[in-house]
Design an enzyme around this catalytic site. Structure first.
Site, PDB file in Angstrom:
ATOM      1  N   HIS A 160       0.823  -1.216   0.000  1.00  0.00           N
ATOM      2  CA  HIS A 160       0.000   0.000   0.000  1.00  0.00           C
ATOM      3  C   HIS A 160       0.853   1.261   0.000  1.00  0.00           C
ATOM      4  O   HIS A 160       1.899   1.336   0.649  1.00  0.00           O
ATOM      5  CB  HIS A 160      -1.000  -0.002   1.153  1.00  0.00           C
ATOM      6  CG  HIS A 160      -0.428   0.038   2.528  1.00  0.00           C
ATOM      7  ND1 HIS A 160      -0.140   1.212   3.183  1.00  0.00           N
ATOM      8  CD2 HIS A 160      -0.116  -0.953   3.408  1.00  0.00           C
ATOM      9  CE1 HIS A 160       0.319   0.949   4.395  1.00  0.00           C
ATOM     10  NE2 HIS A 160       0.346  -0.358   4.551  1.00  0.00           N
ATOM     11  N   GLU A 207      -4.937   1.483   2.466  1.00  0.00           N
ATOM     12  CA  GLU A 207      -4.951   0.402   3.453  1.00  0.00           C
ATOM     13  C   GLU A 207      -5.193   0.938   4.848  1.00  0.00           C
ATOM     14  O   GLU A 207      -5.951   0.362   5.628  1.00  0.00           O
ATOM     15  CB  GLU A 207      -3.627  -0.363   3.408  1.00  0.00           C
ATOM     16  CG  GLU A 207      -3.609  -1.659   4.204  1.00  0.00           C
ATOM     17  CD  GLU A 207      -3.143  -1.512   5.659  1.00  0.00           C
ATOM     18  OE1 GLU A 207      -3.274  -2.484   6.427  1.00  0.00           O
ATOM     19  OE2 GLU A 207      -2.645  -0.417   6.016  1.00  0.00           O
ATOM     20  N   GLU A 208      -4.563   2.040   5.175  1.00  0.00           N
ATOM     21  CA  GLU A 208      -4.639   2.563   6.535  1.00  0.00           C
ATOM     22  C   GLU A 208      -6.017   3.114   6.875  1.00  0.00           C
ATOM     23  O   GLU A 208      -6.342   3.293   8.041  1.00  0.00           O
ATOM     24  CB  GLU A 208      -3.571   3.646   6.747  1.00  0.00           C
ATOM     25  CG  GLU A 208      -2.130   3.185   6.550  1.00  0.00           C
ATOM     26  CD  GLU A 208      -1.652   2.213   7.622  1.00  0.00           C
ATOM     27  OE1 GLU A 208      -2.453   1.853   8.515  1.00  0.00           O
ATOM     28  OE2 GLU A 208      -0.481   1.806   7.565  1.00  0.00           O
ATOM     29  N   HIS A 307       3.758   3.051  13.066  1.00  0.00           N
ATOM     30  CA  HIS A 307       2.776   4.140  13.006  1.00  0.00           C
ATOM     31  C   HIS A 307       3.258   5.380  13.760  1.00  0.00           C
ATOM     32  O   HIS A 307       2.437   6.147  14.274  1.00  0.00           O
ATOM     33  CB  HIS A 307       1.414   3.684  13.544  1.00  0.00           C
ATOM     34  CG  HIS A 307       0.670   2.799  12.582  1.00  0.00           C
ATOM     35  ND1 HIS A 307      -0.598   2.339  12.833  1.00  0.00           N
ATOM     36  CD2 HIS A 307       1.020   2.276  11.379  1.00  0.00           C
ATOM     37  CE1 HIS A 307      -1.003   1.579  11.817  1.00  0.00           C
ATOM     38  NE2 HIS A 307      -0.022   1.533  10.927  1.00  0.00           N
TER      39      HIS A 307
END
Length: 842
Positions: A160, A207-208, A307
């Site tokens: 991604h 994706e996130e 993250h």
């Protein structure tokens, strides 16, 4: 006195066994942390053939994560990454066409920029959640031999392009994007290579935001139906070998066995599938909507940066990209070659469940082992039968021995938890292991796991064999861990009885050396990657008892790595055991004293702080919302200091209940359940004019085609959400929904609903079609909606370059970020988000 005699004391015996106790973990750690030499050249100087180039991969990752920056879905940077990816795909296509012209090879490269809208259900943390997305994009490259037969069966590779709120995402997942691009180059530039089956490279762009891009491809792309298997490339860390943590077919596991440096176990697969780790990947969408098997592979070492702002190329360990790239390339070559199992993995479409994989697999040193569950039952059953036969003369003693082992195991699990409770509740130093990394947790809780352990050698054999056979009967492949431990212990006991002892009933030190070496080796190989993942992530589970979770995990893994510790302790009699217990107690107390003086966080093991600057367009109030995702001490004091310096002495921070009705934190729902939030009222500039309520720029919810049918007791309407300048909007409401355009299965009751949106840059409107049950007694007063969105120009530090456009939120964030850096010494990573929210009855 020889090693065949059991008469040596504890100290002398430990010295004799020392080489084994040191060599096994040394070999395991050397293997675990071994990475290939990073390559900078595009071709191998010895063979003149193209090779994976780490330098090129990291160049792509650096461009995405630092030159473009924070690629949150819906931002301008997200659109820049989309345009860049199209350029890279088209450049790869041109290179492919050049190669075909010059060589005449059977090769074709096709490129699509897919764009579309959709909805899907995304349950998470036992919460029902729905997603809506508008105009999102994917970039797709298909490499084939150009024939219809060569395109009929395809391997899908996925990475991604987007990054999360807000992180530059060098490892997660820009490095995987670079790896896929470099694999295309190597394959196309390799003389004579032509795939028997197509390889589809999906550079998905959302994706996130809960896997919207992979859903878009799976449900709407014209070549999705040709996919037979998927390889998903991810990252939750930045160091070490990538881990195969999920595999769903025997054919794909067999394919993985051909990579240069395999690193995966059925144990990791079982842990991930258990749901203990609150994490998910695009793999979920491919399984659900394409019904294809595959491999989920991720970089997991040093997941403290997962993250976070420091997910940068400079923090990616040398050799990581090379290792992942070479393994991925080997998988592509194997699965697209003639004779591949790929055509056998026919896509039956969603709703047709594939047979559950029944294969045990694990990497041990440089070898990869795999066998079917049926074989496992035979092997483990044979071990159990042999163990019963070997210990039959002393079954009465073994019964007492097993009882002692059981007591010892309870003690080994309980004692570390007592230490954890004392550290957290008494000393107020919970999570003192966090900044020291995963080995710090092992050092704190490791010594105490040996307290109160005593039993006999043969009881361990029986328990390991019984556990292996019994767990395997339940269909859990991780039973292999007990078999791998039990087999060498059984062999050493058999050898001891036949050849090693000098007197009946004695156990030689050689038996301990031979029986303990392999369990310690494999136990280390299992423990290290497990704690690498669990220790950082457990430190972000809010008010969960992180100390006890980590203590229990280390106690369990430690007892499995040192299964002969209990009979070894029993070997020297009560006095020696009491001395050992005293020494270990002193060591544990000393450890606790040391850890009690340590800081929980440092600049590379940071506290994650969530900060929302929220403007409510309904009440016209401004608030600062602050929350932490850990239970470490000091958070309340930090909030009070922020309140004093940024809201004034007359204002106080108010702790807020976190539940489904706390809509202020809906952008992070349902992960918000882990947060411990405070709410701080902020003064409002008297001259401030909100841009979010002006015509043409307002954040508004309106009903379109609103029809009430009193006879049927229903109301149908289209809810239109306009959110110019805002992204990741969320609506929450209570209603008995009879039908909507989200799925065919709304809750058959009056319930709370959350719908989250993620769309392409400047896609500022989305809709929700609803038919709802009217309340008893009439049409009612409408439905109350809470709504919230993130300001696209007010996310710090991602939008630092355009801070002047971020309004009051960015003014505060710039000051607060500098304040946090100074006050905490760089030990806090703050997610700073400007939000606009309100409520309306529709």
């Amino acid at each position: 006195m020889s090693l065949l005699s059991p008469k040596w004391g504890l100290g002398r015996s430990l010295v004799a066994l020392g080489p084994m106790l040191l060599l096994a973990p040394f070999i395991a750690l050397k293997q675990h942390y071994s990475l290939p030499e990073p390559q900078t050249a595009l071709t191998d100087a010895r063979t003149d053939l193209p090779q994976i180039s780490e330098a090129r991969i990291l160049g792509f990752a650096k461009h995405l994560s630092e030159d473009i920056g924070y690629r949150t879905v819906g931002t301008y940077e997200h659109a820049l990454a989309d345009a860049w990816m199209v350029e890279q795909a088209e450049a790869a296509q041109r290179n492919c066409e050049r190669v075909v012209r010059e060589s005449g090879r059977k090769l074709e490269c096709e490129v699509w920029r897919q764009q579309g809208s959709g909805t899907h259900r995304f349950d998470m943390m036992s919460k029902r959640l729905y997603k809506s997305y508008q105009n999102l994009t994917n970039i797709v490259v298909r490499v084939s031999d150009g024939t219809p037969a060569g395109k009929e069966h395809a391997l899908l590779l996925n990475a991604h392009l987007d990054s999360t709120l807000p992180s530059p995402g060098a490892a997660d997942d820009a490095i995987s994007v670079g790896i896929m691009l470099d694999c295309i180059r190597v394959l196309v530039d390799t003389p004579g290579w032509s795939p028997a089956h197509a390889a589809i490279f999906l550079f998905n762009h959302a994706e996130e935001s809960l896997q919207d891009g992979s859903h878009l491809f799976s449900t709407q792309h014209p070549v999705a139906h040709t996919v037979r298997a998927v390889i998903n490339l991810e990252a939750a860390g930045s160091t070490g070998r990538e881990l195969l943590f999920q595999a769903t077919s025997e054919e794909m596991v067999e394919a993985y066995s051909h990579v240069p440096r395999p690193f995966g176990t059925i144990f990791a697969n079982d842990v991930f599938n258990s749901g203990v780790l609150l994490s998910d990947t695009d793999f979920r969408q491919f399984e659900e909507y394409l019904n294809v098997p595959g491999l989920d592979i991720a970089i997991v070492g040093n997941s403290y940066l997962y993250h976070m702002r420091k997910d940068l190329v400079e923090n990616i360990e040398a050799g990581v990209a090379q290792n992942m790239g070479e393994n991925t390339l080997a998988l592509i070559r194997h699965l697209t070659a003639p004779g591949s199992a790929l055509p056998q993995l026919i896509n039956d479409g969603p709703g047709h469940k594939k047979k559950k994989m029944q294969m045990v697999y694990f990497g041990l040193m440089s070898h990869f082992f795999m066998y079917r569950f049926a074989t496992a039952k035979v092997l483990y059953g044979a071990l159990l039968a042999s163990a019963l036969a070997l210990t039959r003369p002393v079954w009465g003693e073994q019964a007492r021995g097993m009882l002692a082992v059981g007591v010892g195991i309870v003690g080994s699990m309980g004692a570390p938890n007592v230490v954890a409770l004392v550290m957290h509740r008494v000393l107020g130093k919970g999570m003192s292991w966090f900044a020291g990394g995963h080995f710090a947790a092992i050092r704190l809780y490791g010594p105490v796991t040996l307290l109160d352990e005593k039993s006999v050698y043969a009881a361990i054999v029986l328990l390991q064999a019984a556990a292996a056979f019994g767990i395997q009967l339940l269909g859990v492949g991780s039973a292999a861990a007990f078999f791998i431990s039990g087999l060498p212990i059984f062999g050493s006991l058999l050898l001891n009885n036949v050849a090693l002892t000098t007197r009946k009933g004695e156990v030689s030190l050689w038996a301990y050396a031979l029986g303990q070496f392999l369990p310690l080796l494999t136990g280390t190989l299992i423990m290290v990657p497990t704690v690498e993942v669990f220790v950082p992530l457990t430190g972000r589970l809010g008010n969960a008892p992180a100390d006890n979770i980590v203590a229990t995990l280390i106690a369990f893994l430690g007892s499995q790595a040192l299964p002969l510790a209990i009979p070894f302790a029993h070997r020297f009699g009560r006095k020696a055991l009491q001395k050992a217990v005293l020494v270990l107690t002193v060591a544990t107390v000393a450890n606790m004293a040391i850890y009690a003086r340590r800081d929980v966080f440092d600049d590379m093991h940071q506290k994650r702080l969530f900060v929302l600057h929220l403007e409510n367009v309904t009440t016209h109030e401004h608030h600062l919302h602050i929350a932490a995702a850990d239970g470490a001490p000091g958070f309340h004091e930090l909030v009070q200091a922020i309140t004093s310096d940024f809201a004034g002495l007359q204002t106080s921070a108010v702790p807020v209940v976190m539940d489904d009705y706390n809509s202020d934190w809906d952008p992070l729902y349902p992960f918000s359940a882990f947060l411990s939030p405070y709410k701080i009222e902020l003064p409002t500039d008297t001259g401030y004019a909100s841009p979010w309520i002006a015509p043409g720029t307002s954040f508004a919810l309106t009903a379109v085609n609103d029809v009430t049918d009193l006879a049927a007791g229903t109301r149908s309407f289209t809810l239109q959400v306009d959110h110019p300048g805002l992204i990741w909007t969320v609506i929450a409401f209570d209603a008995h929904v009879l039908k909507w355009n989200l799925d065919n299965n709304p809750p058959a009751e009056f319930a709370r609903h959350h719908v989250k949106e993620a769309s392409y840059y400047k896609a500022d409107t989305w809709t929700l079609e609803l038919i709802v049950q009217l309340p008893a007694g009439g049409a009612g007063e409408g439905i109350a909606f809470n709504f919230i969105g993130l300001q696209e120009k007010a996310m710090w530090p991602g939008k630092r370059a355009v801070k002047a456009q971020g309004g009051p939120a960015m003014v505060l964030f710039e000051r607060l970020d500098a304040w946090l850096e100074e006050k905490t010494g760089g030990t806090v990573d703050a997610t700073l988000l400007g939000c606009v929210a309100g409520s309306v009855v529709v």
